[in-house]
Structure formats: C-alpha cells, structure tokens
Design a protein around this motif. Structure first.
Motif, mmCIF file in Angstrom:
data_model
loop_
_atom_site.group_PDB
_atom_site.id
_atom_site.type_symbol
_atom_site.label_atom_id
_atom_site.label_comp_id
_atom_site.label_asym_id
_atom_site.label_seq_id
_atom_site.Cartn_x
_atom_site.Cartn_y
_atom_site.Cartn_z
ATOM 1 N N ILE A 127 0.848 -1.191 0.000
ATOM 2 C CA ILE A 127 0.000 0.000 0.000
ATOM 3 C C ILE A 127 0.883 1.241 0.000
ATOM 4 C CG2 ILE A 127 -1.769 1.271 1.278
ATOM 5 C CD1 ILE A 127 -2.662 -1.432 2.435
ATOM 6 N N PRO A 128 0.709 2.143 -0.979
ATOM 7 C CA PRO A 128 1.509 3.372 -0.985
ATOM 8 C C PRO A 128 1.394 4.115 0.341
ATOM 9 C CG PRO A 128 0.312 3.156 -3.051
ATOM 10 C CD PRO A 128 -0.199 2.068 -2.141
ATOM 11 N N GLY A 129 2.535 4.587 0.835
ATOM 12 C CA GLY A 129 2.546 5.319 2.092
ATOM 13 C C GLY A 129 2.787 4.457 3.310
ATOM 14 N N CYS A 130 2.954 3.143 3.119
ATOM 15 C CA CYS A 130 3.210 2.289 4.278
ATOM 16 C C CYS A 130 4.603 2.583 4.835
ATOM 17 C CB CYS A 130 3.076 0.816 3.907
ATOM 18 S SG CYS A 130 4.425 0.173 2.891
ATOM 19 N N SER A 131 4.825 2.207 6.069
ATOM 20 C CA SER A 131 6.099 2.498 6.722
ATOM 21 C C SER A 131 7.223 1.644 6.147
ATOM 22 C CB SER A 131 5.985 2.237 8.223
ATOM 23 O OG SER A 131 5.845 0.845 8.473
ATOM 24 N N ASP A 132 8.460 2.108 6.339
ATOM 25 C CA ASP A 132 9.620 1.339 5.888
ATOM 26 C C ASP A 132 9.681 -0.019 6.582
ATOM 27 O OD1 ASP A 132 10.385 3.356 4.210
ATOM 28 O OD2 ASP A 132 11.854 4.226 5.594
ATOM 29 N N ALA A 133 9.284 -0.053 7.847
ATOM 30 C CA ALA A 133 9.326 -1.311 8.595
ATOM 31 C C ALA A 133 8.357 -2.330 8.000
ATOM 32 C CB ALA A 133 8.997 -1.056 10.064
ATOM 33 N N LEU A 134 7.152 -1.873 7.650
ATOM 34 C CA LEU A 134 6.177 -2.783 7.042
ATOM 35 C C LEU A 134 6.662 -3.267 5.684
ATOM 36 C CD1 LEU A 134 2.613 -1.335 7.762
ATOM 37 C CD2 LEU A 134 3.564 -3.517 8.514
ATOM 38 N N LEU A 135 7.246 -2.363 4.911
ATOM 39 C CA LEU A 135 7.738 -2.742 3.590
ATOM 40 C C LEU A 135 8.848 -3.783 3.706
ATOM 41 C CD1 LEU A 135 7.495 -2.212 0.567
ATOM 42 C CD2 LEU A 135 9.198 -0.393 0.813
ATOM 43 N N ALA A 136 9.745 -3.580 4.663
ATOM 44 C CA ALA A 136 10.834 -4.540 4.867
ATOM 45 C C ALA A 136 10.286 -5.906 5.262
ATOM 46 C CB ALA A 136 11.790 -4.021 5.935
ATOM 47 N N ALA B 25 6.071 4.874 -4.049
ATOM 48 C CA ALA B 25 6.049 3.535 -3.446
ATOM 49 C C ALA B 25 6.823 2.537 -4.301
ATOM 50 C CB ALA B 25 4.604 3.078 -3.270
ATOM 51 N N MET B 26 6.667 2.623 -5.623
ATOM 52 C CA MET B 26 7.425 1.738 -6.512
ATOM 53 C C MET B 26 8.925 1.985 -6.375
ATOM 54 S SD MET B 26 5.262 1.722 -10.064
ATOM 55 C CE MET B 26 3.696 0.851 -10.206
ATOM 56 N N GLY B 27 9.290 3.257 -6.247
ATOM 57 C CA GLY B 27 10.701 3.585 -6.079
ATOM 58 C C GLY B 27 11.271 3.011 -4.797
ATOM 59 N N ALA B 28 10.470 3.033 -3.728
ATOM 60 C CA ALA B 28 10.928 2.476 -2.450
ATOM 61 C C ALA B 28 11.141 0.969 -2.559
ATOM 62 C CB ALA B 28 9.913 2.795 -1.354
ATOM 63 N N VAL B 29 10.235 0.287 -3.255
ATOM 64 C CA VAL B 29 10.387 -1.162 -3.438
ATOM 65 C C VAL B 29 11.625 -1.455 -4.280
ATOM 66 C CG1 VAL B 29 9.346 -3.236 -4.428
ATOM 67 C CG2 VAL B 29 7.922 -1.609 -3.177
ATOM 68 N N LYS B 30 11.801 -0.699 -5.365
ATOM 69 C CA LYS B 30 12.975 -0.912 -6.226
ATOM 70 C C LYS B 30 14.264 -0.704 -5.440
ATOM 71 C CE LYS B 30 15.407 0.822 -10.311
ATOM 72 N NZ LYS B 30 16.659 1.056 -9.576
#
Length: 323
Positions: free
Chosen positions: A49-58, A94-99
C-alpha cells in the motif's frame, strides 16, 4: 509442506476476528504464518500500500517472493477522475521504495559485498522480494487508449525494472458510478495488450512501432500486433533466415525467442532449408510469406499486404454453447 483447506480457513478466521478491514499488517501476518508456522516454501505475492512504513515494507519483502504496487489506471487524469484518493506521484514513490530495497538486497547478497562486510560464506543477507515487483492496470475504465497504456508500461519497466505489468479488462458492476462505462471493453483488447507488452519486453519493439497504425492509438483487434507491424512494413521482408541478424529474426511473424535462438545455433552448421524450419513446429502459414530460404521464396505475396492480411486473419469462430 502441503497446506489443506483447513489451514487456510484457520488463517482466514483469525483475520476475521479483527474488527477492521484487512490491512497490510494483516496480509503480512498471513504471509508470516505461512512461512514460519506452516513452513510454506511456495510462491507468495503481496500487494503493498503506498505510504506504508519502511518497517512494514521490509517485513513484506522478507516473506513475499514478489511485491506489487498497483498503478490502477494508466493516466493521472483517469486516476484523478475515478480514484481521487490516489495519485500517480504517491504510487511512483512507493514503486521507487520497493525498487531501492530490491537493489539493496541484491547488492548485499553479492559475494563481493559479503566479503567486504566480513560476513561468513554461509550467512546470507536478509532477502527482499527476490521475484521483483509488478503492477496492474485496469483497461477500459477510463478514456486512455492502448498507446497511452503501453507508454505508461514502458516507463514503469524502465524506471522501476518491473517484472510484469498485468492488464485487467474493466468489468461493470451494478449501481456503479456514472463516471464508469456501462459496457466492458472487448476481452480481446486485454489479450492484444499482453501481446504488445511481450513485444516490448522480449522482442525489442518500441511503443510507437506497435501503436503507430491507427490515429486513435488503439491496437488492431483482428490480428496480433507483431503481424500487424509486419504487414505495415512489407519493405522489411522477406527475411533471409540464414543471414539476418537476431533483431530482424525476432520481427518475423510466427517466430518466437526460443526458435530464433535455435535458428541462429543451427545455421552455424550449414544452410537451413524449409524442412529444417518445419521441424521448429512454428505456425508455418503465418511465417512463410515473410521468410526466405534456399528452397522457399514468398513470390509476390508481400506486394499486396491487404490480401495477405485477409488470408492470415483468423476466421471468426462461434463460441461453444456448452463451453
């Protein structure tokens, strides 16, 4: 370990006990239980989900093989009209953060970086979505044409190294907003977009080459985009299969990437003839007008692209009543 229906029911019931909509935290929890409690080693694809925290993304990348950030609609205007709570800027961020995390994890797992960090050979860096990221676009919900859709896809592939863009034909629902179309687009449109997407990723085509035929920017529904391009450019054919470079072999209708590789490997041993090509089990009817071999010449078929198109266009088929 194989999971049966009761395993998934248990996970589903545990989520339903929470008195709020399913969130990203809950999706990650399901993935965690699959990995850690049920020892599930199969493929997991999680939507972020766009805007999710870095911790959740990790954490999502730790348990999932692939992550997706859905762009939903191909243009900013379409998104503003139909989903104003979302923006392309937020989705791209959000895509950039995942990349960035995928690149970071890949670099951390390289032997050179492991050695520099003094990490023992048997100790691996934390994984993060080793299957990369993807996205999905709805087709036919807004006014975007196929050229606009493909341009958006090409930018996403280039900017974020997406593994896949999924196209989903819009399907009307009862009592929907009047801003949405009342009819679904032809399902064949979705199919043609997938074919065009394949040409972008594996056949070295550019968007403008694929979508340059019609002023409305739409793909031809009657024939596939590769055949459509060949018929628009008869001056590029026939292609000599014994001499042409790989780039031109990939343009021959009916020839796929693997068969092109087989042709290049086989012709090193001697000139290929029609019988050799027939053994590839490629669609010969589609291919023959566009290729040249010592024992085959298409004669003057390419002099009349309109007649050739009519001959190669698949005949309409009536659907099976009991299919």
């Amino acid at each position: 370990m194989r999971l049966d229906r009761s395993d998934f029911s248990c996970l589903r019931d545990s989520l339903h006990k929470v008195n709020r909509p399913c969130t990203m935290e809950q999706m990650i929890e399901v993935a965690r239980r699959l990995r850690e409690q049920h020892r599930f080693a199969g493929y997991i694809h999680l939507k972020t989900i766009p805007g999710c925290s870095d911790a959740l993304l990790a954490e999502a990348g730790r348990y999932a093989d692939r992550l997706s950030v859905n762009i939903e609609l191909p243009t900013e205007a379409g998104l503003a009209e139909l989903a104003p709570e979302k923006t392309h800027a937020g989705i791209h961020e959000a895509m950039g953060a995942v990349k960035w995390r995928i690149d970071e994890a890949r670099e951390a797992r390289s032997p050179k970086v492991r050695a520099m960090a003094g990490r023992p050979a048997g100790v691996r860096a934390p994984r993060f979505a080793p299957g990369g990221q993807s996205t999905q676009m709805i087709v036919g919900a807004d006014a975007a044409n196929d050229a606009q859709i493909l341009r958006t896809s090409a930018r996403l592939y280039g900017d974020y190294h997406l593994r896949r863009v999924y196209y989903s034909a819009f399907s009307p629902i009862p009592d929907a907003s009047r801003r949405l179309p009342a009819k679904a687009p032809p399902l064949l449109r979705e199919h043609r977009l997938y074919q065009a997407d394949w040409l972008l990723r594996f056949y070295q085509y550019e968007v403008e080459e694929i979508a340059d035929a019609r002023s409305d920017g739409m793909l031809d529904l009657d024939i596939d985009p590769k055949l459509a391009w060949a018929l628009r450019h008869p001056e590029r054919f026939p292609v000599d299969l014994n001499r042409a470079p790989k780039e031109m072999l990939l343009r021959v209708p009916g020839l796929g990437v693997r068969n092109v590789q087989r042709i290049i490997a086989s012709r090193r041993s001697g000139a290929l003839r029609l019988a050799d090509i027939a053994r590839l089990r490629a669609p010969m009817k589609k291919m023959l007008p566009f290729i040249l071999l010592p024992d085959h010449h298409p004669q003057r078929q390419l002099d009349d692209p309109a007649a050739l198109r009519q001959w190669l266009t698949p005949k309409p088929r009536q659907g099976d009543l009991f299919a």
